[in-house]
Design an enzyme around this catalytic site. Sequence first.
Site, PDB file in Angstrom:
ATOM      1  N   LYS A 205       0.813  -1.214   0.000  1.00  0.00           N
ATOM      2  CA  LYS A 205       0.000   0.000   0.000  1.00  0.00           C
ATOM      3  C   LYS A 205       0.855   1.276   0.000  1.00  0.00           C
ATOM      4  CE  LYS A 205      -4.599  -1.279   1.471  1.00  0.00           C
ATOM      5  NZ  LYS A 205      -5.683  -1.098   2.450  1.00  0.00           N
ATOM      6  N   ARG A 239      -4.365  -9.969   4.298  1.00  0.00           N
ATOM      7  CA  ARG A 239      -4.675  -9.912   2.868  1.00  0.00           C
ATOM      8  C   ARG A 239      -3.403  -9.516   2.113  1.00  0.00           C
ATOM      9  NH1 ARG A 239      -6.420  -6.302  -1.114  1.00  0.00           N
ATOM     10  NH2 ARG A 239      -8.107  -7.073  -2.460  1.00  0.00           N
TER      11      ARG A 239
END
Length: 266
Positions: A205, A239
């Site tokens: 991210k 995840r």
Amino acid sequence: MGVINRTPDSFYDRGTTFAFDAALRAADTAVQRGADIIDVGGVKAGYGEHVTAGEEARRTVPFIAELRARHPDVVISADTWRAEVASECAEAGADLINDTWAGADPDLARVAAEYDVGLVCSHSGGLAPRTDPHRVAYTDVVADVAATVTGLAERAVELGVGADRVVIDPTHDFGKNTYHSLELTRRLAELTATGWPVLVAVSNKDFIGETLDAAVTDRLAGTLATLAVSAWEGARVFRVHDVAAARRALDTVTRLGATETGNGGV
């Protein structure tokens, strides 16, 4: 939780698993490398071309049905904020609805209850789906996240979702800047202390990229470090894009924890 993006414009894989057969191969590989859950999404999280509910379902529902047939023991997660799409995914065999937009569609929890599937309750700081934060501010981001996700979890249970099927997700970077996402990681134990199992979705991210000044293709080390800290702080679901590397990192944390508590590791 291995990620399969049935999208042509994912920020990370740029459409590598958009094609049906390519997505199946990627899912097979993820399972072989240690994924317990496969998370299937049909819409890019951020800005991009508008995708209708019908097109989202076309990308995800047949794929979930095929995945269910190929891997009957794997948990299948449908990454969607739309109740109508979630319903079709549950019909096709999904076990979990991964709502990354904090109940933007209030009927999503009702779908989870109707089909007796799990639900991920998230935090987006009030943002609408597929939008980015602008000068976002919190008095205490962890307190705000905790109040939101536990509130959504309690509402889901009130609507009939099994309490043992609810997961909470602080949702790093959604409605947050880099400082907020780092603070959530440092204080993740405050969320695990709520008693709800915590999912972390930090893989590659932007907050990792900004922290390390690293491009999307050079964020694995930062991802694994963040996963390890999150696991040590009590997170339960992770995840990720690189299942094999994440599995090795998390297995290491598990063994370190067993050694610390006197169980001797393996």
